[in-house]
Design an enzyme around this catalytic site. Structure first.
Site, PDB file in Angstrom:
ATOM      1  CG  ASP A 110      -2.006  -0.998   1.051  1.00 25.77           C
ATOM      2  OD1 ASP A 110      -2.353  -1.635   0.239  1.00 25.77           O
ATOM      3  OD2 ASP A 110      -2.618  -1.305   2.243  1.00 25.77           O
ATOM      4  CG  ASP A 131      -6.490  -1.443  -1.383  1.00 22.41           C
ATOM      5  OD1 ASP A 131      -7.021  -2.571  -1.567  1.00 22.41           O
ATOM      6  OD2 ASP A 131      -5.548  -0.931  -1.028  1.00 22.41           O
TER       7      ASP A 131
END
Length: 177
Positions: free
Chosen positions: A123, A139
């Protein structure tokens, strides 16, 4: 829609899926090579930055270290999304729904690739202004697609226009007596 158009639709969907997964994986590669072991890159001071995080859980960091369960859940979501994709009519009215399904599938596959290879998901997008959990391109695919899909189902499609999801698939041809 004839079988040639249906095949073209599937080919374009698979190509789109490949491009979306490639964009996700390239962005994660760039995050690893440029952000790992750094303090991140502040794009808008106090608001938004690129910050490398290894997420061993799911959304918002839940289920930390539960990789097997997360892989099983991802497989179930993928099977459901692919099943729904194949049930969506080829009519122009449903084209956006097919596109959203491709984005959801791409996002699930993108994060699943990370879980299988690294045992965590890379991330790197971080909204520091609201201290929002760090997230990635996959995401975004999933979240934005689900939000748009929800809006379409609530405000655009009529209830009877969604019956394709619940109709039995007839594989037997009717026979005459």
């Amino acid at each position: 829609m004839d079988s040639v158009d249906k095949k073209k639709s599937y080919i374009f969907s698979i190509l789109g899926l490949a491009v979306l997964i490639a964009i996700d994986q390239i962005s994660k590669y760039l995050a690893v090579t440029h952000l790992k072991d750094s303090d991140g890159i502040k794009l808008i001071n106090g608001v938004f930055e690129l910050l490398y995080v290894e997420n061993k859980g799911a959304a918002f960091g839940v289920m930390q270290g539960q990789q097997i369960i997360l892989l099983i859940v991802t497989c179930i979501v993928l099977i459901a999304a692919i099943y729904i994709f194949t049930r969506i009519p080829a009519d122009k009215k449903y084209r956006i729904m097919k596109i959203l399904a491709v984005f959801i599938i791409a996002g699930a596959i993108g994060n699943m690739i990370d879980r299988v290879i690294y045992q965590y998901v890379v991330d790197f997008f971080y909204f520091s202004l609201i201290d929002f959990p760090v997230f990635n391109v996959a995401d975004c695919y999933i979240t934005v697609s689900v939000i748009i899909l929800f809006i379409l189902i609530v405000f655009y499609y009529k209830e009877d226009e969604l019956n394709f999801l619940f109709k039995k698939i007839d594989t037997d041809k009717e026979t005459t007596k």
